[in-house]
Write a protein that holds these residues in place. Structure first.
Motif, PDB file in Angstrom:
ATOM      1  N   ARG A  90       0.858  -1.191   0.000  1.00  0.00           N
ATOM      2  CA  ARG A  90       0.000   0.000   0.000  1.00  0.00           C
ATOM      3  C   ARG A  90       0.898   1.246   0.000  1.00  0.00           C
ATOM      4  O   ARG A  90       1.734   1.399   0.884  1.00  0.00           O
ATOM      5  CB  ARG A  90      -0.914   0.000   1.213  1.00  0.00           C
ATOM      6  CG  ARG A  90      -1.965   1.089   1.146  1.00  0.00           C
ATOM      7  CD  ARG A  90      -3.085   0.840   2.127  1.00  0.00           C
ATOM      8  NE  ARG A  90      -3.954  -0.259   1.706  1.00  0.00           N
ATOM      9  CZ  ARG A  90      -5.045  -0.639   2.354  1.00  0.00           C
ATOM     10  NH1 ARG A  90      -5.406  -0.016   3.462  1.00  0.00           N
ATOM     11  NH2 ARG A  90      -5.773  -1.630   1.922  1.00  0.00           N
ATOM     12  N   ASP A 165      -3.995  22.320  12.820  1.00  0.00           N
ATOM     13  CA  ASP A 165      -4.702  21.042  12.720  1.00  0.00           C
ATOM     14  C   ASP A 165      -4.445  20.418  11.350  1.00  0.00           C
ATOM     15  O   ASP A 165      -5.168  19.549  10.896  1.00  0.00           O
ATOM     16  CB  ASP A 165      -6.201  21.222  12.958  1.00  0.00           C
ATOM     17  CG  ASP A 165      -6.843  22.158  11.946  1.00  0.00           C
ATOM     18  OD1 ASP A 165      -6.126  22.667  11.068  1.00  0.00           O
ATOM     19  OD2 ASP A 165      -8.066  22.379  12.027  1.00  0.00           O
ATOM     20  N   ASP A 271      -2.908  -0.090  10.292  1.00  0.00           N
ATOM     21  CA  ASP A 271      -3.305   0.873  11.324  1.00  0.00           C
ATOM     22  C   ASP A 271      -2.086   1.328  12.132  1.00  0.00           C
ATOM     23  O   ASP A 271      -1.036   0.690  12.149  1.00  0.00           O
ATOM     24  CB  ASP A 271      -4.319   0.200  12.254  1.00  0.00           C
ATOM     25  CG  ASP A 271      -5.079   1.205  13.103  1.00  0.00           C
ATOM     26  OD1 ASP A 271      -4.880   2.418  12.911  1.00  0.00           O
ATOM     27  OD2 ASP A 271      -5.866   0.763  13.967  1.00  0.00           O
TER      28      ASP A 271
ATOM     29  N   ALA B 120      -7.499   4.745  -1.881  1.00  0.00           N
ATOM     30  CA  ALA B 120      -6.904   5.617  -0.863  1.00  0.00           C
ATOM     31  C   ALA B 120      -7.891   5.872   0.265  1.00  0.00           C
ATOM     32  O   ALA B 120      -7.539   5.845   1.442  1.00  0.00           O
ATOM     33  CB  ALA B 120      -6.464   6.943  -1.493  1.00  0.00           C
ATOM     34  N   ALA B 123      -8.184   3.196   2.953  1.00  0.00           N
ATOM     35  CA  ALA B 123      -7.080   2.921   3.880  1.00  0.00           C
ATOM     36  C   ALA B 123      -7.629   2.874   5.303  1.00  0.00           C
ATOM     37  O   ALA B 123      -8.333   3.765   5.738  1.00  0.00           O
ATOM     38  CB  ALA B 123      -6.023   4.004   3.757  1.00  0.00           C
ATOM     39  N   THR B 124      -7.274   1.815   6.005  1.00  0.00           N
ATOM     40  CA  THR B 124      -7.927   1.588   7.290  1.00  0.00           C
ATOM     41  C   THR B 124      -7.170   2.168   8.463  1.00  0.00           C
ATOM     42  O   THR B 124      -7.534   1.941   9.594  1.00  0.00           O
ATOM     43  CB  THR B 124      -8.120   0.086   7.517  1.00  0.00           C
ATOM     44  OG1 THR B 124      -6.860  -0.533   7.316  1.00  0.00           O
ATOM     45  CG2 THR B 124      -9.149  -0.468   6.581  1.00  0.00           C
ATOM     46  N   ASP B 125      -6.102   2.878   8.166  1.00  0.00           N
ATOM     47  CA  ASP B 125      -5.400   3.469   9.309  1.00  0.00           C
ATOM     48  C   ASP B 125      -5.790   4.925   9.504  1.00  0.00           C
ATOM     49  O   ASP B 125      -5.163   5.639  10.254  1.00  0.00           O
ATOM     50  CB  ASP B 125      -3.887   3.359   9.126  1.00  0.00           C
ATOM     51  CG  ASP B 125      -3.437   4.132   7.924  1.00  0.00           C
ATOM     52  OD1 ASP B 125      -4.282   4.411   7.063  1.00  0.00           O
ATOM     53  OD2 ASP B 125      -2.249   4.469   7.860  1.00  0.00           O
ATOM     54  N   GLU B 126      -6.812   5.351   8.807  1.00  0.00           N
ATOM     55  CA  GLU B 126      -7.272   6.716   8.989  1.00  0.00           C
ATOM     56  C   GLU B 126      -7.905   6.856  10.369  1.00  0.00           C
ATOM     57  O   GLU B 126      -8.481   5.921  10.905  1.00  0.00           O
ATOM     58  CB  GLU B 126      -8.323   7.071   7.928  1.00  0.00           C
ATOM     59  CG  GLU B 126      -7.808   6.999   6.516  1.00  0.00           C
ATOM     60  CD  GLU B 126      -6.894   8.158   6.181  1.00  0.00           C
ATOM     61  OE1 GLU B 126      -6.706   9.014   7.061  1.00  0.00           O
ATOM     62  OE2 GLU B 126      -6.373   8.200   5.068  1.00  0.00           O
ATOM     63  N   PHE B 127      -7.846   8.052  10.881  1.00  0.00           N
ATOM     64  CA  PHE B 127      -8.578   8.322  12.100  1.00  0.00           C
ATOM     65  C   PHE B 127     -10.060   8.370  11.761  1.00  0.00           C
ATOM     66  O   PHE B 127     -10.443   8.615  10.629  1.00  0.00           O
ATOM     67  CB  PHE B 127      -8.158   9.677  12.674  1.00  0.00           C
ATOM     68  CG  PHE B 127      -6.805   9.661  13.284  1.00  0.00           C
ATOM     69  CD1 PHE B 127      -6.635   9.147  14.553  1.00  0.00           C
ATOM     70  CD2 PHE B 127      -5.715  10.139  12.605  1.00  0.00           C
ATOM     71  CE1 PHE B 127      -5.381   9.133  15.126  1.00  0.00           C
ATOM     72  CE2 PHE B 127      -4.471  10.124  13.176  1.00  0.00           C
ATOM     73  CZ  PHE B 127      -4.305   9.623  14.438  1.00  0.00           C
ATOM     74  N   ARG B 135     -11.567  19.382  13.638  1.00  0.00           N
ATOM     75  CA  ARG B 135     -10.917  18.819  12.471  1.00  0.00           C
ATOM     76  C   ARG B 135      -9.505  18.377  12.825  1.00  0.00           C
ATOM     77  O   ARG B 135      -8.828  19.009  13.605  1.00  0.00           O
ATOM     78  CB  ARG B 135     -10.842  19.860  11.350  1.00  0.00           C
ATOM     79  CG  ARG B 135     -12.141  20.077  10.641  1.00  0.00           C
ATOM     80  CD  ARG B 135     -11.925  20.985   9.454  1.00  0.00           C
ATOM     81  NE  ARG B 135     -11.233  22.199   9.835  1.00  0.00           N
ATOM     82  CZ  ARG B 135     -10.304  22.788   9.087  1.00  0.00           C
ATOM     83  NH1 ARG B 135      -9.976  22.267   7.932  1.00  0.00           N
ATOM     84  NH2 ARG B 135      -9.720  23.889   9.480  1.00  0.00           N
ATOM     85  N   GLN B 136      -9.090  17.290  12.222  1.00  0.00           N
ATOM     86  CA  GLN B 136      -7.718  16.848  12.434  1.00  0.00           C
ATOM     87  C   GLN B 136      -6.926  16.998  11.150  1.00  0.00           C
ATOM     88  O   GLN B 136      -5.725  16.788  11.126  1.00  0.00           O
ATOM     89  CB  GLN B 136      -7.715  15.381  12.863  1.00  0.00           C
ATOM     90  CG  GLN B 136      -8.349  15.202  14.210  1.00  0.00           C
ATOM     91  CD  GLN B 136      -8.698  13.778  14.483  1.00  0.00           C
ATOM     92  OE1 GLN B 136      -8.943  13.012  13.560  1.00  0.00           O
ATOM     93  NE2 GLN B 136      -8.740  13.416  15.738  1.00  0.00           N
ATOM     94  N   PHE B 137      -7.630  17.346  10.080  1.00  0.00           N
ATOM     95  CA  PHE B 137      -6.966  17.432   8.798  1.00  0.00           C
ATOM     96  C   PHE B 137      -7.596  18.590   8.058  1.00  0.00           C
ATOM     97  O   PHE B 137      -8.784  18.824   8.148  1.00  0.00           O
ATOM     98  CB  PHE B 137      -7.186  16.118   8.032  1.00  0.00           C
ATOM     99  CG  PHE B 137      -6.458  16.066   6.725  1.00  0.00           C
ATOM    100  CD1 PHE B 137      -5.091  15.905   6.696  1.00  0.00           C
ATOM    101  CD2 PHE B 137      -7.145  16.186   5.535  1.00  0.00           C
ATOM    102  CE1 PHE B 137      -4.417  15.860   5.498  1.00  0.00           C
ATOM    103  CE2 PHE B 137      -6.472  16.134   4.335  1.00  0.00           C
ATOM    104  CZ  PHE B 137      -5.109  15.963   4.306  1.00  0.00           C
TER     105      PHE B 137
END
Lengths: 275, 140
Positions: A90, A165, A271, B120, B123-127, B135-137
């Protein structure tokens, strides 16, 4: 099972040499068994927007430097090529935003034009007399108060977390220790415990992840426990490799340290690690 | 006794002669030692004569490091530079790529196409998506 390498540089970062290669980095990642990697290219500004906090703070420029913008078109092409060529891996796009709290408007403009999967936040420089100066130079300036400068760095990092942020992961939060006068072995984490805890508290409160950086001297279990005690929930692994063969460097060791500090793999192999 | 014979040196010195010579040597050594000590006392903490004098008020010209990574030319001289220059990396053998989809668009996500964008996004590691006001992004 190794975690993803969430902090890699390629030929699209201004400070990598001719041997840097995004595709080779992918090949190496496959070779060492990484499930994923993020190409987080340096996003540093030598000129900035009137709306940036740097302007409000009276910052005029940097000391003479080599920072260059990212060739976002070719970068996007190459990321696409990497995904095509390495389907078992990935591949995430990304940037490592330098001093994002000072350049909020500029970072936002860049990301609007060229969105990415990952954004790291870094503090490489501190303001000195109206100019930004790399801390790896600053620590070796004549007559510098080294401990005081490190405390100032960590305090500025709290401000970075509170005022930006834009980033998801805090990269190498004690970057200056790489350049510690007299040698990195002489750096004592405990001297700065209070400041570390302030950084970790701010980061945990914002719900973002802390990077364990394996180019920097590896953290102690104790330091990572401070993060956990301050409410830290997510740990990201980053080699900060600027050459393909450095991707995933020291990850086995880093995993051991993080595990001993009380963190475990997340819900899947892509993760972050969690408490 | 043969009074015409030349007196021969019998290998011995008189006590007076030895004492006199010895005193002279000791005195000379003493003088030399005292001169050396005096010179050291005057100069032991002085810089080497050829060292450039540094003015206290002299401005220092800084230049940013050449990299944010560890190796920087001023911090760490590139000892392996020569080796780097001659090192030949093997050709990365990769099969030809199919043509890249190029829908009209001006940003990376648009150029990646729907399939890549979906990948994209998956993707499973996103918050988790933060709630409003947290907001974090930068969603731009």
């Amino acid at each position: 099972m190794l975690p993803p390498d969430n902090h890699v540089h390629s030929e699209f970062s201004w400070d990598t040499g001719p041997r840097a290669s995004l595709l080779r980095a992918c090949a190496h990642a496959v070779e060492v068994g990484l499930p994923a990697l993020a190409f987080t290219e340096h996003l540093d500004f030598t000129v900035w927007d009137a709306a940036d906090r740097a302007t409000a703070q009276g910052l005029k420029d940097r000391h003479p430097a080599n920072q260059l913008p990212i060739d976002v078109d070719l970068y996007a092409e190459t990321i696409w090529e990497a995904r095509e060529r390495f389907p078992q891996l990935r591949v995430w796009s990304g940037v490592e935003a330098g001093e994002p709290h000072l350049f909020g408007a500029s970072v936002a403009a860049h990301l609007q034009a060229a969105p990415v999967d990952r954004v790291l936040g870094s503090l490489h420089s501190l303001p000195v007399d109206g100019r930004l100066m790399g801390v790896n130079r600053l620590l070796h300036a004549p007559g510098i108060d080294v401990v005081g400068t490190m405390r100032r760095y960590l305090t500025e990092m709290v401000a970075m977390i509170e005022h930006s942020d834009a980033f998801q992961v805090l990269a190498h939060c004690d970057f200056p220790r790489r350049y510690w006068p007299g040698g990195r072995d002489r750096y004592v984490e405990a001297v700065f415990e209070e400041q570390y805890r302030e950084v970790f508290r701010a980061l945990a409160g914002s719900g973002r992840a802390l990077e364990v950086n394996t180019t920097s001297p590896l953290w102690s279990v104790e330091l990572l426990r401070w993060y956990r005690e301050e409410g830290g929930d997510a740990v990201s692994f980053g080699s900060d490799g600027h050459q393909p063969h450095l991707v995933g460097q020291l990850f086995e060791l880093a995993v051991d340290v993080v595990e001993q500090a009380g963190f475990r793999p997340g819900r899947d192999r892509f993760d972050f690690w969690r408490r | 006794m043969d009074v015409t014979a030349q007196p021969l040196f019998d290998g011995t010195f008189s006590i007076d002669a030895v004492a006199s010579t010895a005193h002279a040597v000791v005195a000379q050594l003493h003088d030399e030692a005292m001169a050396t000590i005096a010179a050291l006392a005057d100069t032991w903490d002085q810089p080497v004569e050829d060292a450039p004098a540094v003015e206290v008020e002299e401005p220092v010209t800084y230049r940013e490091p050449d990299t944010w990574s560890v190796a920087d030319e001023e911090d760490e001289p590139p000892a392996e530079e020569e080796e780097d220059e001659v090192r030949v990396l093997p050709v990365l053998e990769l099969p030809p790529l199919r043509l890249r989809p190029r829908p009209a668009g001006t940003n990376v996500t648009a150029r990646l196409g729907a399939a890549e964008t979906a990948a994209a996004d998956a993707a499973t590691d996103e918050f988790a998506v933060p709630g409003e006001g947290r907001r974090q992004f930068v969603a731009i």
